[in-house]
Design an enzyme around this catalytic site. Structure first.
Site, PDB file in Angstrom:
ATOM      1  N   PHE B 131       0.873  -1.162   0.000  1.00 18.06           N
ATOM      2  CA  PHE B 131       0.000   0.000   0.000  1.00 18.06           C
ATOM      3  C   PHE B 131       0.918   1.222   0.000  1.00 18.06           C
ATOM      4  O   PHE B 131       1.905   1.273   0.725  1.00 18.06           O
ATOM      5  CB  PHE B 131      -0.906  -0.008   1.239  1.00 18.06           C
ATOM      6  CG  PHE B 131      -1.927   1.081   1.227  1.00 18.06           C
ATOM      7  CD1 PHE B 131      -3.078   0.964   0.462  1.00 18.06           C
ATOM      8  CD2 PHE B 131      -1.727   2.251   1.941  1.00 18.06           C
ATOM      9  CE1 PHE B 131      -4.014   1.992   0.415  1.00 18.06           C
ATOM     10  CE2 PHE B 131      -2.660   3.283   1.904  1.00 18.06           C
ATOM     11  CZ  PHE B 131      -3.800   3.153   1.136  1.00 18.06           C
ATOM     12  N   ASP B 200       2.734  -5.353   8.103  1.00 21.87           N
ATOM     13  CA  ASP B 200       1.549  -4.503   8.018  1.00 21.87           C
ATOM     14  C   ASP B 200       0.337  -5.428   7.906  1.00 21.87           C
ATOM     15  O   ASP B 200       0.191  -6.164   6.927  1.00 21.87           O
ATOM     16  CB  ASP B 200       1.672  -3.584   6.791  1.00 21.87           C
ATOM     17  CG  ASP B 200       0.485  -2.649   6.658  1.00 21.87           C
ATOM     18  OD1 ASP B 200      -0.631  -3.013   7.089  1.00 21.87           O
ATOM     19  OD2 ASP B 200       0.656  -1.554   6.083  1.00 21.87           O
ATOM     20  N   TYR B 225     -10.079   0.075  11.145  1.00 25.00           N
ATOM     21  CA  TYR B 225     -11.328   0.533  10.536  1.00 25.00           C
ATOM     22  C   TYR B 225     -11.788  -0.353   9.384  1.00 25.00           C
ATOM     23  O   TYR B 225     -12.807  -0.062   8.770  1.00 25.00           O
ATOM     24  CB  TYR B 225     -11.241   1.994  10.085  1.00 25.00           C
ATOM     25  CG  TYR B 225     -10.065   2.382   9.221  1.00 25.00           C
ATOM     26  CD1 TYR B 225     -10.015   2.066   7.877  1.00 25.00           C
ATOM     27  CD2 TYR B 225      -9.013   3.108   9.758  1.00 25.00           C
ATOM     28  CE1 TYR B 225      -8.956   2.441   7.086  1.00 25.00           C
ATOM     29  CE2 TYR B 225      -7.937   3.505   8.981  1.00 25.00           C
ATOM     30  CZ  TYR B 225      -7.906   3.169   7.655  1.00 25.00           C
ATOM     31  OH  TYR B 225      -6.839   3.541   6.889  1.00 25.00           O
ATOM     32  N   LYS B 226     -11.042  -1.414   9.095  1.00 25.96           N
ATOM     33  CA  LYS B 226     -11.466  -2.323   8.038  1.00 25.96           C
ATOM     34  C   LYS B 226     -12.254  -3.467   8.685  1.00 25.96           C
ATOM     35  O   LYS B 226     -13.383  -3.281   9.121  1.00 25.96           O
ATOM     36  CB  LYS B 226     -10.235  -2.798   7.269  1.00 25.96           C
ATOM     37  CG  LYS B 226      -9.458  -1.641   6.590  1.00 25.96           C
ATOM     38  CD  LYS B 226      -8.236  -2.148   5.847  1.00 25.96           C
ATOM     39  CE  LYS B 226      -7.345  -1.014   5.360  1.00 25.96           C
ATOM     40  NZ  LYS B 226      -7.953  -0.249   4.261  1.00 25.96           N
ATOM     41  N   ARG B 371     -12.620  -4.139  -6.384  1.00 29.64           N
ATOM     42  CA  ARG B 371     -12.420  -4.949  -5.172  1.00 29.64           C
ATOM     43  C   ARG B 371     -13.762  -5.203  -4.479  1.00 29.64           C
ATOM     44  O   ARG B 371     -14.571  -4.288  -4.321  1.00 29.64           O
ATOM     45  CB  ARG B 371     -11.507  -4.217  -4.177  1.00 29.64           C
ATOM     46  CG  ARG B 371     -10.116  -3.964  -4.664  1.00 29.64           C
ATOM     47  CD  ARG B 371      -9.200  -3.575  -3.512  1.00 29.64           C
ATOM     48  NE  ARG B 371      -9.756  -2.515  -2.677  1.00 29.64           N
ATOM     49  CZ  ARG B 371      -9.187  -2.063  -1.561  1.00 29.64           C
ATOM     50  NH1 ARG B 371      -8.058  -2.627  -1.121  1.00 29.64           N
ATOM     51  NH2 ARG B 371      -9.738  -1.089  -0.873  1.00 29.64           N
TER      52      ARG B 371
END
Lengths: 399, 399
Positions: B131, B200, B225-226, B371
């Site tokens: 990312f 990560d 937050y995912k 996605r």
């Protein structure tokens, strides 16, 4: 021991001052416990009444119903938008303030950016009385960039800054004493010596009419959970002067500071303006609580606010003189102070605990300082009298 | 064009799978819009129903009534306390996880700490498909510490790590393809070469049963937050292995990471354990929203979660094969994947916009990837079928 006449006169004076208070109506906008006299608005501001409901809407509607779409519908731009709401409170024109991260993290960003912008100099000049975190972070910056940190009282900064100084980091208002420092003269002296300046506004924003643009400050950071009432640990803000909008080069250059974050480019290209001080994904719930809290400032005249803040302090001193004569204050009596009165007390933390038990909420700072924050948006003169009266009781019962 | 039999069989299969779903009851704990099929839980998890009310209590009671006292009544220790709630989700024993700041900022902390802990080496080895923010931050770390960054695909990291490598930074699950990387083998290879490892976990925590202790990982960061549903931009977490509890030496050493923060000491002394990864004042509203959101995990068996996550993906592939044969997926079909399916689509962002208009919420990543996040706590098999059916409609109408 105390003249009962003094107590009665002070009570009459408090009533008259409260009756004439141009900000008296503001208090109704806050959710305050009537049983408590709150003197810690310089540490954690009280909640404006509408914040809880606004947050519920954010959670149920923006998060719950719009879900991921909310990022494009205002969330992603919120750090800059809320920054623009803070800008008039710190004397900043548009495009120079952004809300991001904590004060500690923002001190790191601005200090590294400052030393990068001022090469060939090897010193960070630090306010010797700084709130500790600024000193810790300055030490880390020095360690990473090969600079040294020299600590000098703010009153001596103008004389101390020299050709070795890359950047000066100073607090606008001292967190222990409440002393207000002269932003204009320190900034000018630093610039004359070729140094940049970072001001920490944690204890002045929302209290003093700050004039960043007018003083030609380079960078500033400030917290939003004290006099701005943003909520516990609400995110801090960064100011970067317009002249740095294309060159501010900060070390926490995460995707949120990228010129085109959703292009997912492998290399970093900083955004223009205050947005380049952003790092990671912004913390929206806290940010939008702050956004709501800022509504109370919409109709506040900062000159009136400042006048009341000083008047609250003046009255605090008169109460001390009348009820606890001889008490030593750490806070200067003249106008070079923020909105707090700090009192030396031999009982220290025990005294503050006893005040808390009696519903007077200030705080304690080592070694022996009781702090009483004065928040002109909701503090009443009658509460000031209650604080000093209660302090007198606590001291009497401690004997 | 498509066999109507296939569509009917898939609908029957979806109904059977949903009926047999051991996590079906979990969905009722979330506040979901019945009109929408949500496939972005890998980007922003949906809100658990009780979060809004819990936040109201935090604002009205803890902030509004207890005011400054709340810091001593649980707020100050909340980053470690909430970290302990995340620990079992990442295979970490006690004392090793703390919630603080954003992923970007935490990547910075852990990378600098890693290069400081491994002197005499001059390279940061970076997951080439990372990312973007991890790469931007790694670049800043390299610039400040005099290291170079070398980018290698995760599959090649074990072979690439050598005596120059101070630290390897890799993503457990690739954010574009959803590919799951082998934490154990990459970590072991790094250690054999004398390098440290930062993982990560943004796209694996809450999806894959992560085994940090078992894999002897040094440091990890992750977002909440995912799949953890902590709310938009909720704070990230840092894992530091027990063996680093006294020596983790991070550059954002603010007052919250101090061993005795309220002593206001002028010099920094780091706390022991995960707390030394803290920087500034924690963002309490977001942190306590996350704390509330984590309640939904209390009775979740991660093996069951993982099984359903893979089964949702398997069914997604079967729907693609039946309804959109020939569609190229970026996500591997075997078990080496997280809980998303990524599909190459020539229409790219336009296709995703059309899906949104039809109530199917996934997202788009450049250059051409759609996605679809699969959140086993609330995603239904019938929704997977709806996503692929809708994608087929969109493609048909684009012709």
């Amino acid at each position: 021991m105390t003249d009962p006449l003094a107590a009665r006169e002070l009570a009459e004076e408090a009533a008259a001052l409260d009756a004439a208070d141009p900000l008296a109506a503001k208090r109704a906008e806050f959710d305050l416990d009537p049983a408590v006299a709150y003197f810690d608005g310089n540490s954690l501001g009280a909640p404006p009444k509408h914040v809880a409901e606004r947050l519920t809407t954010v959670v149920r509607e923006q998060w719950g119903r719009r879900l991921i779409r909310s990022w494009a519908e205002g969330w992603w731009a919120a750090p800059e938008r809320v920054g623009e709401r803070i800008a008039p409170l710190v004397g900043a024109g548009p495009g120079q303030v952004v809300v991001a991260d904590s004060t500690s993290v923002d001190v790191f960003k601005t200090l590294v950016a400052a030393v990068r912008a001022n090469p060939g100099r090897d010193e960070i000049l630090l306010d010797a009385g700084t709130f500790p975190t600024d000193g810790y972070v300055a030490g880390q910056v020095a360690r990473l960039t090969g600079h040294t940190v020299r600590r000098v009282p703010v009153a001596g900064l103008a004389a101390a800054v020299d050709e070795r100084t890359a950047v000066v980091l100073a607090n606008h208002v001292d967190y222990v004493s409440g002393r207000l420092h002269d932003m204009a003269s320190v900034t000018a002296a630093a610039h004359r010596a070729g140094a940049l300046v970072v001001w920490d506004l944690c204890h002045s924003v929302g209290a003093i009419p700050v004039r960043l643009d007018e003083c030609e400050v380079d960078f500033a950071v400030g917290c939003t959970y004290k006099f701005l009432n943003g909520g516990p640990g609400s995110p801090a803000f960064v100011y970067l002067a317009r002249r740095w909008r294309d060159t501010f080069d900060q070390p926490l250059a995460g995707w949120a500071g990228h010129a085109d974050p959703f292009a997912m480019e492998p290399d970093y290209r900083a955004a223009t303006g205050a947005g380049r001080a952003r790092s990671g994904t912004p913390d929206l719930l806290s940010l939008l609580a702050l956004d709501a809290a800022l509504d109370v400032w919409d109709d506040v005249d900062l000159a009136v606010l400042r006048e009341k803040g000083l008047a609250l302090g003046d009255f605090f001193f008169r109460c001390l003189d009348g009820l606890l004569p001889g008490t030593e204050a750490a806070t200067p009596r003249g106008p070079a102070r923020g909105h707090q009165v700090s009192v030396h007390d031999p009982g220290g933390e025990r005294t503050m605990t006893a005040l808390h038990e009696r519903g007077v909420l200030g705080d304690f700072r080592p070694p022996d300082v009781l702090r009483f924050g004065l928040a002109p948006l909701y503090t009443r003169y009658a509460e000031v009298l209650r604080a000093v009266t209660t302090l007198r009781e606590v001291r009497a019962s401690a004997r």
